[in-house]
Design a protein around this motif. Sequence first.
Motif, PDB file in Angstrom:
ATOM      1  N   GLY A   1      -3.063  -1.129  -9.197  1.00 18.88           N
ATOM      2  CA  GLY A   1      -3.472  -0.471  -7.964  1.00 18.88           C
ATOM      3  C   GLY A   1      -4.950  -0.151  -7.997  1.00 18.88           C
ATOM      4  N   GLN A   2      -5.598  -0.226  -6.840  1.00 15.08           N
ATOM      5  CA  GLN A   2      -7.015   0.099  -6.794  1.00 15.08           C
ATOM      6  C   GLN A   2      -7.419   0.619  -5.422  1.00 15.08           C
ATOM      7  N   THR A   3      -8.416   1.488  -5.442  1.00 12.27           N
ATOM      8  CA  THR A   3      -9.008   2.010  -4.225  1.00 12.27           C
ATOM      9  C   THR A   3     -10.360   2.612  -4.585  1.00 12.27           C
ATOM     10  N   GLU A   4     -11.100   3.077  -3.588  1.00 11.92           N
ATOM     11  CA  GLU A   4     -12.358   3.791  -3.809  1.00 11.92           C
ATOM     12  C   GLU A   4     -12.307   5.106  -3.053  1.00 11.92           C
ATOM     13  N   LEU A   5     -12.713   6.165  -3.745  1.00 11.06           N
ATOM     14  CA  LEU A   5     -12.732   7.495  -3.166  1.00 11.06           C
ATOM     15  C   LEU A   5     -14.172   7.906  -2.901  1.00 11.06           C
ATOM     16  N   SER A   6     -14.459   8.274  -1.656  1.00  9.95           N
ATOM     17  CA  SER A   6     -15.784   8.780  -1.309  1.00  9.95           C
ATOM     18  C   SER A   6     -15.796  10.284  -1.531  1.00  9.95           C
ATOM     19  N   LEU A   7     -16.702  10.724  -2.427  1.00  3.04           N
ATOM     20  CA  LEU A   7     -16.712  12.121  -2.840  1.00  3.04           C
ATOM     21  C   LEU A   7     -18.138  12.619  -2.971  1.00  3.04           C
TER      22      LEU A   7
ATOM     23  N   SER B   1       0.839  -1.201   0.000  1.00  3.47           N
ATOM     24  CA  SER B   1       0.000   0.000   0.000  1.00  3.47           C
ATOM     25  C   SER B   1       0.868   1.243   0.000  1.00  3.47           C
ATOM     26  N   ASN B   2       0.437   2.237  -0.773  1.00  3.66           N
ATOM     27  CA  ASN B   2       1.088   3.544  -0.808  1.00  3.66           C
ATOM     28  C   ASN B   2       0.024   4.631  -0.727  1.00  3.66           C
ATOM     29  N   PRO B   3       0.349   5.792  -0.145  1.00  4.52           N
ATOM     30  CA  PRO B   3      -0.600   6.904  -0.181  1.00  4.52           C
ATOM     31  C   PRO B   3      -0.731   7.454  -1.593  1.00  4.52           C
ATOM     32  N   SER B   4      -1.929   7.914  -1.939  1.00  2.99           N
ATOM     33  CA  SER B   4      -2.171   8.489  -3.254  1.00  2.99           C
ATOM     34  C   SER B   4      -3.119   9.668  -3.114  1.00  2.99           C
ATOM     35  N   MET B   5      -3.453  10.278  -4.235  1.00  4.38           N
ATOM     36  CA  MET B   5      -4.368  11.410  -4.267  1.00  4.38           C
ATOM     37  C   MET B   5      -4.984  11.485  -5.652  1.00  4.38           C
ATOM     38  N   PRO B   6      -6.089  12.211  -5.831  1.00  2.00           N
ATOM     39  CA  PRO B   6      -6.661  12.349  -7.176  1.00  2.00           C
ATOM     40  C   PRO B   6      -5.732  13.158  -8.079  1.00  2.00           C
ATOM     41  N   TYR B   7      -5.452  12.634  -9.271  1.00  2.00           N
ATOM     42  CA  TYR B   7      -4.651  13.352 -10.254  1.00  2.00           C
ATOM     43  C   TYR B   7      -5.507  13.937 -11.370  1.00  2.00           C
ATOM     44  N   LEU B   8      -6.721  13.411 -11.548  1.00  2.00           N
ATOM     45  CA  LEU B   8      -7.538  13.799 -12.698  1.00  2.00           C
ATOM     46  C   LEU B   8      -8.848  14.463 -12.308  1.00  2.00           C
ATOM     47  N   ILE B   9      -9.391  14.140 -11.149  1.00  2.00           N
ATOM     48  CA  ILE B   9     -10.682  14.697 -10.749  1.00  2.00           C
ATOM     49  C   ILE B   9     -10.518  16.186 -10.456  1.00  2.00           C
ATOM     50  N   GLU B  10     -11.342  16.985 -11.113  1.00  2.00           N
ATOM     51  CA  GLU B  10     -11.252  18.418 -10.913  1.00  2.00           C
ATOM     52  C   GLU B  10     -12.635  19.040 -10.902  1.00  2.00           C
ATOM     53  N   ARG B  11     -12.709  20.180 -10.259  1.00  2.00           N
ATOM     54  CA  ARG B  11     -13.959  20.915 -10.195  1.00  2.00           C
ATOM     55  C   ARG B  11     -14.252  21.565 -11.541  1.00  2.00           C
ATOM     56  N   VAL B  12     -15.501  21.498 -11.979  1.00  2.00           N
ATOM     57  CA  VAL B  12     -15.873  22.049 -13.282  1.00  2.00           C
ATOM     58  C   VAL B  12     -15.722  23.561 -13.303  1.00  2.00           C
TER      59      VAL B  12
ATOM     60  N   PRO C   1      -5.210   5.737   0.874  1.00  2.00           N
ATOM     61  CA  PRO C   1      -4.308   4.619   0.583  1.00  2.00           C
ATOM     62  C   PRO C   1      -4.757   3.879  -0.669  1.00  2.00           C
ATOM     63  N   MET C   2      -3.795   3.456  -1.472  1.00  2.00           N
ATOM     64  CA  MET C   2      -4.079   2.631  -2.642  1.00  2.00           C
ATOM     65  C   MET C   2      -3.332   1.309  -2.485  1.00  2.00           C
ATOM     66  N   THR C   3      -4.033   0.213  -2.752  1.00  2.00           N
ATOM     67  CA  THR C   3      -3.436  -1.111  -2.648  1.00  2.00           C
ATOM     68  C   THR C   3      -2.937  -1.555  -4.013  1.00  2.00           C
ATOM     69  N   TYR C   4      -1.666  -1.973  -4.063  1.00  2.00           N
ATOM     70  CA  TYR C   4      -1.030  -2.419  -5.297  1.00  2.00           C
ATOM     71  C   TYR C   4      -0.790  -3.923  -5.236  1.00  2.00           C
TER      72      TYR C   4
END
Length: 234
Positions: free
Chosen positions: A175-181, A122-133, A148-151
């Motif tokens: 790698g995969q995870t789910e982001l609650s947004l 597991s490594n920490p990650s963040m959104p790279y593509l999700i952006e506010r319109v 956290p993202m699991t690889y």
Amino acid sequence: MKRWYFTLLCLPLLYACGKPAADDYFPLDKGLRWEYQVTITQPHRAESKTLTIENVATESVQDTPTTVRRTSDGTDYYIARTEDGLYRIAKRTIVELVPQRDATPRMVLPATVRQAIGKTWSNPSMPYLIERVFEGNDEITAGSLRFPMTYTLTSVNETVSVPAGTFTQCVLVEGQTELSLYADVRKGHSLVPITTREWYAPGVGLVKLVRDEPLDTDIYKGGTMTLELMQFTD
């Protein structure tokens, strides 16, 4: 609109100059250089850029020997080899004078990758593509959202074709995870599946990466980022 950017964990060791070993899936010989085409596809736009990475030096970070990998945006990543794998242990941006040590070393690849199929980390990650319109300062654009993202190393026999050529016996890390947004007023909170697939070729390193952050609401847009090797110079 948020300006998109890309950070290799990863992205992700031999200290002598010369041609990398044929069984090295993440070579750090000084002077090696990779040129990638990075393409961003989103519901409302698409763009691309060239990213280069070069092994520029060896340097100790708090008494730990590392290889310094420099990207074309001026960011340095410090990679160390241990008995159980390759780790990113520090990072220095263009505005920082000294590298900042990661709170926890981030695994790039396990040791003896061809015998490590099924290994997870597991490594920490963040959104790279999700952006506010629309313009606005929120947790996505401020870059403050971490998760956290699991690889998992899922395959050691992949064939990958990119502009630089066709590479065989590649290892695949997924790698995969789910982001609650909070997506919008109609849907409320949504779980956004975020996935990454990374292909590493023997004697070359990372040849392709695909990052998916699927989201298309009135407030936020996600998308797909594809990175492909255009040229490798040893």
